[in-house]
Design a protein around this motif. Sequence first.
Motif, PDB file in Angstrom:
ATOM      1  N   LEU A 157     -35.422  47.279 -28.683  1.00 11.75           N
ATOM      2  CA  LEU A 157     -34.618  48.243 -27.940  1.00 11.75           C
ATOM      3  C   LEU A 157     -33.433  47.580 -27.246  1.00 11.75           C
ATOM      4  N   PRO A 158     -32.363  48.353 -26.986  1.00 16.39           N
ATOM      5  CA  PRO A 158     -31.264  47.816 -26.190  1.00 16.39           C
ATOM      6  C   PRO A 158     -31.786  47.269 -24.860  1.00 16.39           C
ATOM      7  N   GLY A 159     -31.289  46.091 -24.495  1.00 18.70           N
ATOM      8  CA  GLY A 159     -31.761  45.418 -23.279  1.00 18.70           C
ATOM      9  C   GLY A 159     -32.739  44.303 -23.575  1.00 18.70           C
ATOM     10  N   ASP A 160     -33.392  44.336 -24.749  1.00 16.64           N
ATOM     11  CA  ASP A 160     -34.278  43.240 -25.143  1.00 16.64           C
ATOM     12  C   ASP A 160     -33.460  41.971 -25.389  1.00 16.64           C
ATOM     13  N   ILE A 161     -34.105  40.828 -25.279  1.00 12.44           N
ATOM     14  CA  ILE A 161     -33.468  39.555 -25.609  1.00 12.44           C
ATOM     15  C   ILE A 161     -33.975  39.119 -26.987  1.00 12.44           C
ATOM     16  N   ALA A 162     -33.041  38.934 -27.918  1.00 10.96           N
ATOM     17  CA  ALA A 162     -33.395  38.490 -29.271  1.00 10.96           C
ATOM     18  C   ALA A 162     -33.121  36.997 -29.388  1.00 10.96           C
ATOM     19  N   VAL A 163     -34.075  36.270 -29.949  1.00 10.73           N
ATOM     20  CA  VAL A 163     -33.923  34.827 -30.189  1.00 10.73           C
ATOM     21  C   VAL A 163     -33.731  34.632 -31.690  1.00 10.73           C
ATOM     22  N   ILE A 164     -32.618  34.015 -32.063  1.00 12.63           N
ATOM     23  CA  ILE A 164     -32.211  33.886 -33.460  1.00 12.63           C
ATOM     24  C   ILE A 164     -32.159  32.416 -33.871  1.00 12.63           C
ATOM     25  N   GLU A 165     -32.710  32.113 -35.045  1.00 12.43           N
ATOM     26  CA  GLU A 165     -32.585  30.762 -35.606  1.00 12.43           C
ATOM     27  C   GLU A 165     -31.507  30.773 -36.678  1.00 12.43           C
ATOM     28  N   LYS A 166     -30.523  29.897 -36.512  1.00 14.67           N
ATOM     29  CA  LYS A 166     -29.453  29.775 -37.502  1.00 14.67           C
ATOM     30  C   LYS A 166     -29.908  28.862 -38.645  1.00 14.67           C
TER      31      LYS A 166
END
Length: 199
Positions: free
Chosen positions: A127-136
């Motif tokens: 949902l909007p407001g969540d923090i997403a952690v992304i691996e490049k």
Amino acid sequence: MQKLTKRQEEVLSYITKTIEDNGFSPSFKEIGDYFSFSPTAAYYMVNTLEKKGYLNSSDKKNRSLTLPVEDRLQRENIEYPFFEREPLMEELENNECSTILLPRHFSSSPVFAFKVTSSSMNNSGILPGDIAVIEKNKKIENNSIVLASKDEYSRPELRRVHISPSFIELWAENDTMGIIRSKKFPIYGILLEIRRSYR
């Protein structure tokens, strides 16, 4: 380290969480009560975890258990790049961001985080407001959730990727949004985890 049985993993997980939450380990009685076995059985279970290298103890007293130094270091938080919304490629490359504290174990690969503003994955509970952690730079696999855009100038968003021999599809998990189809997309990375604050 030697492999753990399922029950040993469960006991270690309970002890670890108690240490992290309270700053000290549970007593043998508390371990026994939680898993419905005697304090003596809890003592022998803890002794086995120590012998296998998963716990340390300065003595055999209650609440003296600690995690190994290497494990504690992995649980420490360090700073990672953080963006207030889904970042454009230019923002990523120029590192135009602040920082966020995340567990050290992410540092084994290039990682960044951002605050979700798109509703593209609402049906998946992102949902909007969540923090997403992304691996490049991680190999993209079919059905994984990625941060991608239709071109290098468009603001990216989280989508589920479907790969076929002739093209790639980016599926939104939101009934009001469509599918983006192309032979190639700018893909920024793969979703590792979502973090959410309830305050």
